[in-house]
Design a protein around this motif. Structure first.
Motif, PDB file in Angstrom:
ATOM      1  N   GLY A 236       6.699  91.145   5.336  1.00 39.06           N
ATOM      2  CA  GLY A 236       7.155  89.952   5.585  1.00 39.06           C
ATOM      3  C   GLY A 236       5.993  90.229   7.370  1.00 39.06           C
ATOM      4  N   HIS A 237       5.048  91.400   7.365  1.00 41.88           N
ATOM      5  CA  HIS A 237       4.431  91.865   8.041  1.00 41.88           C
ATOM      6  C   HIS A 237       3.100  90.918   8.125  1.00 41.88           C
ATOM      7  CE1 HIS A 237       1.254  93.796  10.206  1.00 41.88           C
ATOM      8  NE2 HIS A 237       1.658  93.728  11.478  1.00 41.88           N
ATOM      9  N   ARG A 238       3.012  90.026   8.972  1.00 40.31           N
ATOM     10  CA  ARG A 238       1.745  88.910   9.452  1.00 40.31           C
ATOM     11  C   ARG A 238       0.109  89.656   9.407  1.00 40.31           C
ATOM     12  NH1 ARG A 238      -0.189  85.284  13.013  1.00 40.31           N
ATOM     13  NH2 ARG A 238      -1.920  84.118  11.945  1.00 40.31           N
ATOM     14  N   ASN A 239       0.836  90.065  11.023  1.00 35.09           N
ATOM     15  CA  ASN A 239      -0.700  90.373  12.125  1.00 35.09           C
ATOM     16  C   ASN A 239       0.150  91.654  13.272  1.00 35.09           C
ATOM     17  OD1 ASN A 239       0.025  88.269  13.231  1.00 35.09           O
ATOM     18  ND2 ASN A 239      -1.644  88.792  14.850  1.00 35.09           N
ATOM     19  N   SER A 240      -1.009  92.010  13.739  1.00 37.13           N
ATOM     20  CA  SER A 240      -0.348  92.880  14.566  1.00 37.13           C
ATOM     21  C   SER A 240      -1.521  93.026  15.396  1.00 37.13           C
ATOM     22  CB  SER A 240      -0.223  94.518  14.547  1.00 37.13           C
ATOM     23  OG  SER A 240       1.085  93.999  14.181  1.00 37.13           O
ATOM     24  N   ASP A 241      -2.554  92.261  16.363  1.00 40.43           N
ATOM     25  CA  ASP A 241      -3.408  92.749  16.847  1.00 40.43           C
ATOM     26  C   ASP A 241      -3.065  93.911  18.353  1.00 40.43           C
ATOM     27  OD1 ASP A 241      -4.767  90.967  15.395  1.00 40.43           O
ATOM     28  OD2 ASP A 241      -3.837  89.174  16.510  1.00 40.43           O
ATOM     29  N   VAL A 242      -4.496  94.316  18.663  1.00 45.37           N
ATOM     30  CA  VAL A 242      -4.868  95.174  19.293  1.00 45.37           C
ATOM     31  C   VAL A 242      -5.225  94.490  20.516  1.00 45.37           C
ATOM     32  CG1 VAL A 242      -4.990  97.559  20.475  1.00 45.37           C
ATOM     33  CG2 VAL A 242      -3.664  97.505  17.335  1.00 45.37           C
TER      34      VAL A 242
ATOM     35  N   TYR B  76      -3.290  96.070   5.459  1.00 43.84           N
ATOM     36  CA  TYR B  76      -2.532  96.654   4.924  1.00 43.84           C
ATOM     37  C   TYR B  76      -2.714  96.175   3.375  1.00 43.84           C
ATOM     38  CZ  TYR B  76      -1.873  97.795   9.661  1.00 43.84           C
ATOM     39  OH  TYR B  76      -2.669  98.517  10.821  1.00 43.84           O
ATOM     40  N   LYS B  77      -2.975  97.524   3.266  1.00 46.73           N
ATOM     41  CA  LYS B  77      -2.315  96.960   0.967  1.00 46.73           C
ATOM     42  C   LYS B  77      -3.634  95.555   0.360  1.00 46.73           C
ATOM     43  CE  LYS B  77       1.619  99.614   0.289  1.00 46.73           C
ATOM     44  NZ  LYS B  77       3.023  99.659  -0.723  1.00 46.73           N
ATOM     45  N   PHE B  78      -4.381  95.354   0.809  1.00 44.15           N
ATOM     46  CA  PHE B  78      -5.866  94.435   0.331  1.00 44.15           C
ATOM     47  C   PHE B  78      -4.836  93.085   1.808  1.00 44.15           C
ATOM     48  CE2 PHE B  78      -5.141  96.881  -3.367  1.00 44.15           C
ATOM     49  CZ  PHE B  78      -6.150  97.575  -3.140  1.00 44.15           C
ATOM     50  N   GLY B  79      -4.613  93.153   1.989  1.00 41.62           N
ATOM     51  CA  GLY B  79      -4.141  91.475   2.988  1.00 41.62           C
ATOM     52  C   GLY B  79      -2.623  91.281   2.637  1.00 41.62           C
ATOM     53  N   PHE B  80      -1.255  92.084   1.759  1.00 48.04           N
ATOM     54  CA  PHE B  80      -0.370  91.335   1.443  1.00 48.04           C
ATOM     55  C   PHE B  80       0.527  91.847   2.597  1.00 48.04           C
ATOM     56  CE2 PHE B  80      -2.287  91.349  -2.726  1.00 48.04           C
ATOM     57  CZ  PHE B  80      -1.881  89.927  -3.359  1.00 48.04           C
ATOM     58  N   TYR B  81       0.237  92.855   3.125  1.00 52.18           N
ATOM     59  CA  TYR B  81       1.136  93.467   4.312  1.00 52.18           C
ATOM     60  C   TYR B  81       0.781  93.162   5.514  1.00 52.18           C
ATOM     61  CZ  TYR B  81       4.025  96.363   0.810  1.00 52.18           C
ATOM     62  OH  TYR B  81       4.963  95.909  -0.097  1.00 52.18           O
ATOM     63  N   GLY B  82      -0.170  92.356   5.639  1.00 53.61           N
ATOM     64  CA  GLY B  82      -0.318  91.593   6.366  1.00 53.61           C
ATOM     65  C   GLY B  82      -2.290  92.706   7.022  1.00 53.61           C
ATOM     66  N   TRP B  83      -2.325  92.368   8.638  1.00 52.06           N
ATOM     67  CA  TRP B  83      -3.410  93.144   9.272  1.00 52.06           C
ATOM     68  C   TRP B  83      -3.662  93.414  10.377  1.00 52.06           C
ATOM     69  CZ3 TRP B  83      -2.683  88.288   8.067  1.00 52.06           C
ATOM     70  CH2 TRP B  83      -3.078  86.716   8.343  1.00 52.06           C
ATOM     71  N   SER B  84      -4.592  93.946  11.338  1.00 45.07           N
ATOM     72  CA  SER B  84      -4.668  94.075  12.767  1.00 45.07           C
ATOM     73  C   SER B  84      -6.059  93.856  12.387  1.00 45.07           C
ATOM     74  CB  SER B  84      -4.358  95.636  13.218  1.00 45.07           C
ATOM     75  OG  SER B  84      -3.085  96.367  12.677  1.00 45.07           O
ATOM     76  N   ASN B  85      -6.657  93.748  14.221  1.00 46.21           N
ATOM     77  CA  ASN B  85      -7.619  92.986  14.664  1.00 46.21           C
ATOM     78  C   ASN B  85      -7.978  93.841  16.072  1.00 46.21           C
ATOM     79  OD1 ASN B  85      -8.736  91.953  12.393  1.00 46.21           O
ATOM     80  ND2 ASN B  85      -7.686  90.083  13.174  1.00 46.21           N
ATOM     81  N   LEU B  86      -9.026  94.443  16.722  1.00 46.16           N
ATOM     82  CA  LEU B  86      -8.749  94.325  17.656  1.00 46.16           C
ATOM     83  C   LEU B  86      -9.866  93.534  18.661  1.00 46.16           C
ATOM     84  CD1 LEU B  86      -8.902  96.320  20.552  1.00 46.16           C
ATOM     85  CD2 LEU B  86     -11.641  97.403  19.626  1.00 46.16           C
TER      86      LEU B  86
END
Length: 172
Positions: free
Chosen positions: A102-108, A134-144
């Protein structure tokens, strides 16, 4: 006389920080005490939404979105100092990420308030690009996301992911 000028600059930087924090306090959990060095303030945003089809029993998805913001005040921002700060922030921010279905994104987000920003550093900030999926985007992503604000001129510099932060600089 020199001491008075330094005090004025610090109060200028502090008032700019207070204005920024005021805009964050509505939606973010702002932490001023017990913040790890070299940062002065941190803020966190967490959002959880659920999607349904007509009724709650027909649950489709959970969506989690997070933002971890780090604030720092500097007299002068050099290229090497910027590299050091961005790597510290990226490491600390990613340590808080818990990717799941269910994780979409966690930005820093790194927000730097500096009296003077080196011209070479301005170019480096604009080109700085850190992204992780994370897992080819299926578990979301992070951007700085980065914004450096030069208090002496009122100029804001951002990277590609932090371009929406320029609106914040317009309020200062």
């Amino acid at each position: 006389m020199k001491g008075k000028g330094v005090a004025e600059k610090l109060s200028d930087s502090e008032s700019t920080l207070e204005k920024l924090l005021h805009s964050f306090e509505s939606y973010y959990n702002v932490e001023r005490n017990g913040v790890e060095e070299p940062f002065s303030v941190t803020a966190e945003f967490h959002s959880h939404t659920e999607q349904y089809f007509l009724v709650k029993e027909a649950h489709i998805a959970d969506i989690d979105s997070n933002d971890y913001v780090y604030f720092i005040e500097e007299n002068s921002l050099s290229s090497s100092r910027f590299s050091e700060l961005s790597s510290i922030v990226w490491e600390r921010g990613l340590s808080k990420v818990h990717p799941a279905s269910g994780h979409r994104n966690s930005d820093v987000t790194l927000i730097i308030l500096a009296e003077k920003i080196d011209p070479e550093t301005v170019k480096k900030i604009k080109k700085h690009n850190l992204h992780k999926s994370y897992k080819f985007g299926f578990y979301g992503w992070s951007n700085l996301r980065i914004m450096a604000y030069e208090t002496s001129t009122g100029r804001a510099v951002t990277n590609r992911y932090g371009s929406d932060l320029k609106k914040l600089a317009g309020t200062l």
